[in-house]
Write an enzyme that holds these catalytic residues in place. Sequence first.
Site, PDB file in Angstrom:
ATOM      1  N   ASP A 160      13.541 118.470  45.739  1.00  0.00           N
ATOM      2  CA  ASP A 160      14.170 117.788  46.885  1.00  0.00           C
ATOM      3  C   ASP A 160      13.503 116.460  47.207  1.00  0.00           C
ATOM      4  O   ASP A 160      12.366 116.199  46.807  1.00  0.00           O
ATOM      5  CB  ASP A 160      14.144 118.690  48.126  1.00  0.00           C
ATOM      6  CG  ASP A 160      12.717 119.024  48.588  1.00  0.00           C
ATOM      7  OD1 ASP A 160      11.863 119.297  47.719  1.00  0.00           O
ATOM      8  OD2 ASP A 160      12.469 118.994  49.806  1.00  0.00           O
ATOM      9  N   GLU A 163      10.555 121.437  49.445  1.00  0.00           N
ATOM     10  CA  GLU A 163       9.141 121.156  49.714  1.00  0.00           C
ATOM     11  C   GLU A 163       8.999 120.232  50.909  1.00  0.00           C
ATOM     12  O   GLU A 163       8.105 120.396  51.733  1.00  0.00           O
ATOM     13  CB  GLU A 163       8.487 120.513  48.481  1.00  0.00           C
ATOM     14  CG  GLU A 163       6.973 120.375  48.571  1.00  0.00           C
ATOM     15  CD  GLU A 163       6.485 119.058  49.169  1.00  0.00           C
ATOM     16  OE1 GLU A 163       5.264 118.947  49.388  1.00  0.00           O
ATOM     17  OE2 GLU A 163       7.298 118.146  49.425  1.00  0.00           O
TER      18      GLU A 163
HETATM   19 ZN   LIG Z   1       6.217 115.530  46.984  1.00  0.00          ZN
END
Ligand SMILES: [Zn+2]
Length: 409
Positions: free
Chosen positions: A81, A176
């Site tokens: 992401d 993340e």
């Molecule tokens: Zn990163």
Amino acid sequence: MQEKLINRFLKYVQIDTMSDDTSTTFPSTKTQLEFAKMLLEECKALGLEDVSLDEYGYVMATLPSNVTYDTDIVGFIAHMDTVPDYSGKNVKPHVVKDYKGGDLILNAQTGVTLSPGQFPILNDFIGETLITTDGTTVLGGDDKAGIAEILTAIEYLINHPEIPHGTIRIGFTPDEEIGKGVDYFNVKKFNAHFAYTIDGGLVGELQCENFNAASATVSFEGISVHPGDAKGKMKNSLTIACEYQSLLPADEVPELTEGHEGFYHLHDMKGTLEHTELHYIIRDHDKTKFEARKAMMLSLADQLNQKYGKDTIQVTLKDSYFNMKEIIDQHPRVMALAEKAIQNVGVTPLHEPIRGGTDGARLSFNGLPCPNIFTGAYNYHGKYEFTVVNHMLLATKTIIELSKLVAQA
Ligand SMILES: [Zn+2]
């Protein structure tokens, strides 16, 4: 290798994989799943084994050992992401060959310029090939550089069977950037002895220290009375909140700290005379100091409760993540191998502590020691993000070196 690396990277960054911190699904956005499917197919096409994509969007795959003896199983992990708070849609990467120094115009229409005046590190990159944005989006080097580097290194090992290596596991994770990257990461299924996230920035970075992190909600209860008739009766939660904040050390804030210095960060406040809430995050690399910071927030509340009456102030503390150093220190080989691998590609390892968290921190506490290695991407999370192709190449070579070294010991 360079061409393959760049082609992969340019392809990946043009795919929107923004995460969404307001989403209630996992992964937070469908686009990440689409990207995961593409990576799944790519792993299969490379001939990797145990290739899987689970319902949460985690992609895992194995490059089997090519030696006859037992070795540790090493993992390499990167996240799919990009940040939710800066556009990662319609990324149009620019390849700037042989950077001449000076200002780089990213977007002539809007006048966005990547300038060494603002980012002096650019002066170190004269003559390098850079990849920049068009000034309207992030680049997504964080962390698609990591993904491109891992897959290019794996492909190199496949094409060079004369290089001995043990079993290698790779993992690509969603979400993340919204702090949920390992919420459903199956450490048992991943089945590595240790791993590395390829998610750092500056060439040479090797990180095993991150913050201990907690959040605090401090609420204040007041008593509303007509101001003209308030003497001795009114309790103003707004002013008590101001007093509380003023008792915290004024210089221990993000904007005045660096390196190993911790802080209290007031990031949100809302209130009325009757009820006020202050929201803080608390950060410190040192566990003892971290605990002392939390204790301080509680004792200030006690102090003001004595002054204004009990239950005027309430503090709710919540731990977020811890410094992985205490785990990594128990596995010195994990850092020693990475150190050697980085040196073997001609780079001096840099040990700046991370002033944040990483997926590796939580993985380390879940039984998978997992320091962080550089990607060669710079100026994360905004339109000035760029990568240095040679540094991406060095990250790729570091992964290859590490794979070799694990099989040697
Ligand atoms: Zn990163």
